[in-house]
Design a protein around this motif. Structure first.
Motif, short mmCIF file in Angstrom:
data_model
loop_
_atom_site.label_atom_id
_atom_site.label_comp_id
_atom_site.label_asym_id
_atom_site.label_seq_id
_atom_site.Cartn_x
_atom_site.Cartn_y
_atom_site.Cartn_z
N LYS A 132 0.81 -1.22 0.00
CA LYS A 132 0.00 0.00 0.00
C LYS A 132 0.85 1.27 0.00
CE LYS A 132 -3.75 -2.50 0.37
NZ LYS A 132 -4.67 -2.64 -0.77
N ASP A 133 2.16 1.13 -0.10
CA ASP A 133 3.04 2.29 -0.06
C ASP A 133 2.94 3.10 -1.35
OD1 ASP A 133 3.78 1.30 2.34
OD2 ASP A 133 5.88 0.91 1.82
N ALA A 134 2.89 4.42 -1.21
CA ALA A 134 2.88 5.28 -2.39
C ALA A 134 4.21 5.19 -3.14
CB ALA A 134 2.59 6.72 -1.99
N GLU A 135 5.30 5.09 -2.37
CA GLU A 135 6.63 4.95 -2.96
C GLU A 135 7.34 3.78 -2.29
OE1 GLU A 135 8.82 8.57 -2.81
OE2 GLU A 135 7.25 9.76 -3.77
N PRO A 136 7.10 2.56 -2.77
CA PRO A 136 7.70 1.37 -2.14
C PRO A 136 9.22 1.42 -2.15
CG PRO A 136 5.97 0.77 -3.69
CD PRO A 136 6.25 2.21 -3.92
N THR A 137 9.82 0.88 -1.09
CA THR A 137 11.29 0.79 -1.03
C THR A 137 11.78 -0.59 -1.42
OG1 THR A 137 11.18 0.19 1.31
CG2 THR A 137 11.41 2.53 0.80
N MET A 138 10.85 -1.51 -1.65
CA MET A 138 11.22 -2.87 -2.04
C MET A 138 10.47 -3.29 -3.30
SD MET A 138 11.53 -5.29 1.32
CE MET A 138 9.84 -5.09 1.85
N GLN A 139 11.14 -4.08 -4.12
CA GLN A 139 10.46 -4.76 -5.22
C GLN A 139 10.29 -6.21 -4.78
OE1 GLN A 139 12.55 -4.97 -8.97
NE2 GLN A 139 10.66 -5.27 -10.12
N VAL A 140 9.04 -6.65 -4.70
CA VAL A 140 8.74 -7.97 -4.16
C VAL A 140 8.23 -8.90 -5.25
CG1 VAL A 140 7.38 -9.26 -2.47
CG2 VAL A 140 8.18 -6.96 -1.92
N PHE A 141 8.84 -10.07 -5.36
CA PHE A 141 8.37 -11.13 -6.24
C PHE A 141 7.82 -12.24 -5.34
CE2 PHE A 141 11.56 -8.88 -8.65
CZ PHE A 141 11.01 -8.79 -9.92
N ALA A 142 6.51 -12.42 -5.34
CA ALA A 142 5.89 -13.39 -4.43
C ALA A 142 4.91 -14.28 -5.18
CB ALA A 142 5.18 -12.66 -3.30
N THR A 143 4.86 -15.54 -4.81
CA THR A 143 3.85 -16.44 -5.35
C THR A 143 2.78 -16.66 -4.28
OG1 THR A 143 4.98 -18.43 -4.54
CG2 THR A 143 5.57 -17.64 -6.74
#
Length: 403
Positions: A132-143
């Motif tokens: 829900k972050d407007a400017e995420p600090t992480m790129q998440v790859f999730a299954t």
């Protein structure tokens, strides 16, 4: 002459006592030396709803023999190591700490995001990862195989990975913007192989009831085992089923639409859907599902339907009766309808009145449970006694679902 003692010194007890003393002494000093790190852990745990007591502390791990930096571990206020928490709690805390430590862009890889987590904690886990972050600090790859996860994500965060075994190709398909409504309302359908888009709860109950009868009595494969999800469009405009279907078609799902035909079927949308490979199932022109069932049935089946209506609406006989009277303009009541059905002398017009009374708002079978019961207990067992057009539609639906 002095006799030498054969007793061995209790070295394990001595070492244990020394370890406990060292652990306590280290814990007291660590409160100051690791204050900032401990505060971060405590704040993160509190924000994620993870219980560590009033505060977590850094202590020596009593299971370590060789002392080094790896011998230090976090413990809750009772002295139990945080590594002893459940899988879900450890994942939540790890994700929260990872995000806290990510001052610049970073990447996280997570398999089966829902593992060890209750639904409300899945929601919190996703938020801790920056969903829900407007400017995420992480790129998440999730299954994930969790509909809860899909409900919480925006369409631009959802991708479907498809592997073509014969062709040896893997493709990644981004969810279109018009899939957002389906992600919120019917997220479980995105986890199926095929999707049967139903006009409403009545159609879902009908398919489920027939399927239960097939499995229990005929020993057939269920539509669930075939990987089919029943998607509820919850009424709405005539175009909604095709709009929902288009979202799934764009993502490579096998899709069918099952709707009434008492209102005009939108020709342009239906044609485009079929041309994209979709299967369309509907009753004869002018028929709702109640029309199709009752007007295609013999008198004895109509009697069974009327009796089912009484059984499934035990406190609403006056409503059952008033609806038939209203639909027939006062020419037929509930008890007379049962009598005529028992004698197998119902006219086509009388069947139409009964069908009209059974449908509409506050209909006799207008939810999943009641229509499921009718289909399972009446339609399935008496299937061969219905008219051919009715049987053809139902056979086509089952053949599509289980092929």
């Amino acid at each position: 002459m002095n006799k030498l003692s054969d007793e061995k010194p209790n070295t394990s007890g001595v070492l244990s006592a020394a370890a406990r003393d060292a652990r306590m002494t280290f814990g007291d000093k660590a409160k100051d030396q690791l204050k900032e790190a401990i505060e971060i852990v405590n704040a993160t745990a509190k924000g994620l709803g993870i219980s560590v007591g009033s505060t977590a502390t850094a202590m020596l791990d009593i299971h370590s023999v060789a002392f080094g930096s790896g011998s230090i571990s976090l413990h809750d206020e009772t002295g139990i190591p945080l590594r002893g928490m459940g899988t879900g709690s450890k994942r939540l805390l790890t994700a929260g700490l990872h995000k806290e430590a990510s001052k610049s862009k970073s990447i996280a890889l997570i398999d089966e995001i829902e593992t060890g987590l209750e639904p409300h904690r899945i929601v919190r886990f996703l938020k801790s990862l920056g969903s829900k972050d407007a400017e995420p600090t992480m790129q998440v790859f999730a299954t994930s195989h969790s509909p809860i996860a899909l409900q919480e994500l925006s369409f631009n965060q959802v991708f479907i990975v498809r592997h073509d075994k014969p062709g040896g190709k893997t493709s990644v398909l981004a969810a279109p913007s018009d899939a957002q409504g389906a992600l919120r309302a019917t997220s479980s359908s995105f986890l199926a192989k095929s999707v049967l888009v139903c006009e409403g709860k009545t159609e879902i109950g009908f398919v489920r009831g027939i399927d239960l009868f097939r499995v229990e009595v005929r020993d057939k494969e269920s539509v669930d085992a075939a990987g089919v999800s029943l998607l509820d469009c919850d009424g709405g405009s005539e175009t909604r089923p095709f709009e929902r279907a288009a979202s799934f078609q764009a993502l490579g799902y096998r899709v069918a639409v099952f709707i009434d035909n008492d209102r005009p079927i939108p020709e342009a949308e239906a044609t485009a859907f079929v041309e994209r490979g979709g299967a369309l199932f509907h009753w004869a022109e002018g028929q709702s599902i109640e029309d199709a069932i009752i007007c295609s049935a013999t008198g004895s089946i109509v009697l069974a339907i009327l009796e089912a209506a009484e059984r499934l609406n035990p406190d609403d006989f006056d409503l059952l009766d008033s609806k038939i009277k209203s639909a027939s303009g006062g020419k037929l009541n509930f008890e007379d309808a049962k009598s005529f059905a028992e004698m197998d002398c119902l006219s086509s017009e009388q069947k139409a009145w009964i069908a009209k009374a059974a449908g509409g708002k506050k209909g006799w079978f207008k939810d999943i449970g009641r229509m499921e019961a009718l289909a399972r207990e009446v339609v399935g067992p008496r299937f061969e006694d219905f008219d051919e057009p009715f049987k053809k539609v139902l056979k086509s639906i089952i053949m599509w679902a289980t092929r």
